[in-house]
Design a protein around this motif. Sequence first.
Motif, PDB file in Angstrom:
ATOM      1  N   PRO A   1     139.340  13.295  18.041  1.00 17.86           N
ATOM      2  CA  PRO A   1     138.605  12.700  16.911  1.00 17.86           C
ATOM      3  C   PRO A   1     137.342  11.925  17.326  1.00 17.86           C
ATOM      4  CG  PRO A   1     140.954  12.185  16.756  1.00 17.86           C
ATOM      5  CD  PRO A   1     140.757  12.916  18.047  1.00 17.86           C
ATOM      6  N   HIS A   2     137.372  11.263  18.478  1.00 19.55           N
ATOM      7  CA  HIS A   2     136.193  10.493  18.909  1.00 19.55           C
ATOM      8  C   HIS A   2     135.035  11.430  19.237  1.00 19.55           C
ATOM      9  CE1 HIS A   2     139.759   8.084  19.538  1.00 19.55           C
ATOM     10  NE2 HIS A   2     139.016   7.016  19.332  1.00 19.55           N
ATOM     11  N   GLY A   3     135.342  12.487  19.983  1.00 18.79           N
ATOM     12  CA  GLY A   3     134.316  13.477  20.313  1.00 18.79           C
ATOM     13  C   GLY A   3     133.749  14.103  19.048  1.00 18.79           C
ATOM     14  N   ALA A   4     134.611  14.390  18.081  1.00 21.67           N
ATOM     15  CA  ALA A   4     134.141  15.013  16.837  1.00 21.67           C
ATOM     16  C   ALA A   4     133.158  14.096  16.109  1.00 21.67           C
ATOM     17  CB  ALA A   4     135.333  15.356  15.940  1.00 21.67           C
ATOM     18  N   VAL A   5     133.412  12.802  16.133  1.00 18.26           N
ATOM     19  CA  VAL A   5     132.464  11.848  15.530  1.00 18.26           C
ATOM     20  C   VAL A   5     131.119  11.926  16.272  1.00 18.26           C
ATOM     21  CG1 VAL A   5     131.978   9.385  15.182  1.00 18.26           C
ATOM     22  CG2 VAL A   5     134.234  10.303  14.595  1.00 18.26           C
TER      23      VAL A   5
ATOM     24  N   ALA B   1     137.803  10.879  25.210  1.00 18.99           N
ATOM     25  CA  ALA B   1     139.252  10.945  25.501  1.00 18.99           C
ATOM     26  C   ALA B   1     139.717  12.393  25.460  1.00 18.99           C
ATOM     27  CB  ALA B   1     140.032  10.128  24.474  1.00 18.99           C
ATOM     28  N   HIS B   2     140.659  12.700  26.280  1.00 17.35           N
ATOM     29  CA  HIS B   2     141.275  14.028  26.258  1.00 17.35           C
ATOM     30  C   HIS B   2     142.075  14.176  24.954  1.00 17.35           C
ATOM     31  CE1 HIS B   2     143.963  17.326  27.341  1.00 17.35           C
ATOM     32  NE2 HIS B   2     143.179  17.577  28.372  1.00 17.35           N
ATOM     33  N   PRO B   3     142.062  15.371  24.345  1.00 15.24           N
ATOM     34  CA  PRO B   3     142.793  15.557  23.077  1.00 15.24           C
ATOM     35  C   PRO B   3     144.277  15.170  23.163  1.00 15.24           C
ATOM     36  CG  PRO B   3     141.689  17.609  23.758  1.00 15.24           C
ATOM     37  CD  PRO B   3     141.267  16.560  24.717  1.00 15.24           C
TER      38      PRO B   3
ATOM     39  N   GLU C   1     135.639  13.813   7.223  1.00 14.46           N
ATOM     40  CA  GLU C   1     134.539  14.524   7.901  1.00 14.46           C
ATOM     41  C   GLU C   1     134.915  14.812   9.355  1.00 14.46           C
ATOM     42  OE1 GLU C   1     130.356  12.979   6.185  1.00 14.46           O
ATOM     43  OE2 GLU C   1     131.720  11.339   6.724  1.00 14.46           O
ATOM     44  N   THR C   2     135.610  13.875   9.972  1.00 12.20           N
ATOM     45  CA  THR C   2     135.994  14.042  11.372  1.00 12.20           C
ATOM     46  C   THR C   2     136.959  15.223  11.517  1.00 12.20           C
ATOM     47  OG1 THR C   2     135.772  11.658  11.641  1.00 12.20           O
ATOM     48  CG2 THR C   2     136.948  12.823  13.375  1.00 12.20           C
ATOM     49  N   ARG C   3     137.965  15.279  10.661  1.00 13.46           N
ATOM     50  CA  ARG C   3     138.926  16.390  10.722  1.00 13.46           C
ATOM     51  C   ARG C   3     138.243  17.730  10.463  1.00 13.46           C
ATOM     52  NH1 ARG C   3     142.481  12.931   8.023  1.00 13.46           N
ATOM     53  NH2 ARG C   3     144.243  12.280   9.325  1.00 13.46           N
ATOM     54  N   GLU C   4     137.386  17.766   9.439  1.00 13.44           N
ATOM     55  CA  GLU C   4     136.657  19.007   9.115  1.00 13.44           C
ATOM     56  C   GLU C   4     135.858  19.483  10.328  1.00 13.44           C
ATOM     57  OE1 GLU C   4     136.818  21.161   6.673  1.00 13.44           O
ATOM     58  OE2 GLU C   4     138.500  19.822   6.181  1.00 13.44           O
ATOM     59  N   THR C   5     135.269  18.521  11.006  1.00 14.89           N
ATOM     60  CA  THR C   5     134.421  18.869  12.147  1.00 14.89           C
ATOM     61  C   THR C   5     135.249  19.350  13.327  1.00 14.89           C
ATOM     62  OG1 THR C   5     132.741  17.367  11.390  1.00 14.89           O
ATOM     63  CG2 THR C   5     132.679  17.926  13.716  1.00 14.89           C
ATOM     64  N   MET C   6     136.410  18.747  13.544  1.00  7.93           N
ATOM     65  CA  MET C   6     137.288  19.248  14.614  1.00  7.93           C
ATOM     66  C   MET C   6     137.596  20.721  14.357  1.00  7.93           C
ATOM     67  SD  MET C   6     139.834  15.941  14.865  1.00  7.93           S
ATOM     68  CE  MET C   6     141.073  16.675  15.930  1.00  7.93           C
ATOM     69  N   LYS C   7     137.853  21.042  13.081  1.00 12.39           N
ATOM     70  CA  LYS C   7     138.161  22.440  12.717  1.00 12.39           C
ATOM     71  C   LYS C   7     136.953  23.334  12.947  1.00 12.39           C
ATOM     72  CE  LYS C   7     141.540  21.339   9.169  1.00 12.39           C
ATOM     73  NZ  LYS C   7     141.552  20.875   7.795  1.00 12.39           N
ATOM     74  N   LYS C   8     135.803  22.839  12.498  1.00 11.29           N
ATOM     75  CA  LYS C   8     134.593  23.654  12.607  1.00 11.29           C
ATOM     76  C   LYS C   8     134.263  23.940  14.086  1.00 11.29           C
ATOM     77  CE  LYS C   8     129.991  22.950  11.614  1.00 11.29           C
ATOM     78  NZ  LYS C   8     129.039  21.918  11.193  1.00 11.29           N
ATOM     79  N   ILE C   9     134.361  22.925  14.905  1.00  5.76           N
ATOM     80  CA  ILE C   9     134.055  23.122  16.332  1.00  5.76           C
ATOM     81  C   ILE C   9     135.031  24.141  16.914  1.00  5.76           C
ATOM     82  CG2 ILE C   9     133.992  22.017  18.606  1.00  5.76           C
ATOM     83  CD1 ILE C   9     133.236  19.389  17.219  1.00  5.76           C
ATOM     84  N   TYR C  10     136.303  23.977  16.563  1.00  9.68           N
ATOM     85  CA  TYR C  10     137.320  24.879  17.106  1.00  9.68           C
ATOM     86  C   TYR C  10     137.090  26.312  16.632  1.00  9.68           C
ATOM     87  CZ  TYR C  10     141.760  26.947  18.368  1.00  9.68           C
ATOM     88  OH  TYR C  10     142.704  27.766  18.901  1.00  9.68           O
ATOM     89  N   ASN C  11     136.786  26.478  15.354  1.00  4.85           N
ATOM     90  CA  ASN C  11     136.569  27.825  14.826  1.00  4.85           C
ATOM     91  C   ASN C  11     135.328  28.490  15.404  1.00  4.85           C
ATOM     92  OD1 ASN C  11     138.876  27.671  13.313  1.00  4.85           O
ATOM     93  ND2 ASN C  11     137.828  26.932  11.468  1.00  4.85           N
TER      94      ASN C  11
END
Length: 427
Positions: A353-357, A379-381, A335-345
């Motif tokens: 990953p922490h921010g995405a959570v 944390a910075h990416p 879910e975290t990875r999917e969300t990183m993608k969704k936010i970016y898109n």
Amino acid sequence: MNYYSLHHKSPKTTFKNAVIEGLAKDRGIYFPESITPLSKDFIENISEYSNHEIAFEAIKQFVGDEIPETKLKEIIAETVSFDFPVVPVDENIGTLELFHGPTMAFKDVGAKFMAKCLEYFNNDNDDEVTVLVATSGDTGGAVANGFLGAKGVNVVILYPSGKVSDIQEKQLTTLGQNITALEVDGVFDDCQDMVKTAFLDEEIERTLTSANSINVARWLPQMFYFFFAYKQLHKQHKDIIFSVPSGNFGNICAGIMAQKLGLPVKHFVASTNVNDTVPNFLVDGVYKPKPSKATISNAMDVGNPSNFIRIQELFNNNLETLKSAFSSYSFTDDETRETMKKIYNNSGYIADPHGAVGYLGLKKHGLLENEYGVFLETAHPVKFLDIVEETLPVKVEIPEQIQKVINNKKVATKIATYKDLKSFLER
Ligand SMILES: *Cc1c(COP(=O)(O)O)cnc(C)c1O
């Protein structure tokens, strides 16, 4: 200001002693004896105050007269020395970036504040204090940087060999001076166990203290973030909900302290990875700590969050009152990875990953029409470069702070057992 132990066996103590001891003798963590709200006038006119003034107002009652005002202001100026912007991500969601400090982790603020307090308190003492800390990555760098050059304070950092990122290893092994890195042949839990054993070992003559968020001087300054966010948002948004990526729950507990001081916060969401002790507690009221599981948001891999007892204290240990102001949800790595993608898109924003959570927590909680959600970017990416570049079609630029340490030479002493640590500390 006096502090009491949440195990209620040790006597009350001063801010100074609470900072030097870390943990009370009864192994309980310290809690302030009183919390007095700030004036309404101050909160309503917060935009007219500088970040330094806001930080001073927020923290001064918890220090009391144990550090003179001018000195406390000096410490705050050294601690709050970078920006804390709220960056819009969606229409009703923004992120409070806490990673613009020297090691690009939000722990920079707490580490520096604690270092400066400890240095002040120990300046009339001939004995040096040794800060002993185990790190799975991020804490070590922030502590090393925060305590660098602090007079009368030695820092010994234990980290698991081969288990921290290259950047993290450089941040904690290249500074020299009063900072020593011990590279442990083992995993994080081994480092943690050695540190715990050392604290209980009466044969060690050095004064030992810890630098994690159980220490009141590391925990309390994290209140500042929530005031800084409110300062930026309150003119446009009335109902603010904070989602805090949580591991030991120190950061979110500081947010609740800010609310007790009168900061208008509508709701708190503690977002976790699969280490879900607190989300489960909110469901059935049973607190069941468990061994931590490794995840891609590894600064939150905590199975028994040490600050949760403070949160319960803030709500008089009443589960229903707690639930009316506080929610907690757990998310998987997928879910975290999917969300990183969704936010970016959606927005082009690169979340670690922490921010995405944290973002996921806001989505799960849901936002009403007039509510504004803020997730904390802790944390910075670049601190989680491998995962970010694996997940998103981006190349993360290495910021200046990181460039500086990357080419420095690593200096670390290898140890394997508690005996090695003990003989190091007895030198
Ligand atoms: C330490 C840390 C957290 C967790 O903070 P707690 O106060 O322990 O809940 C979250 N994200 C990052 C990047 C951290 O380093």
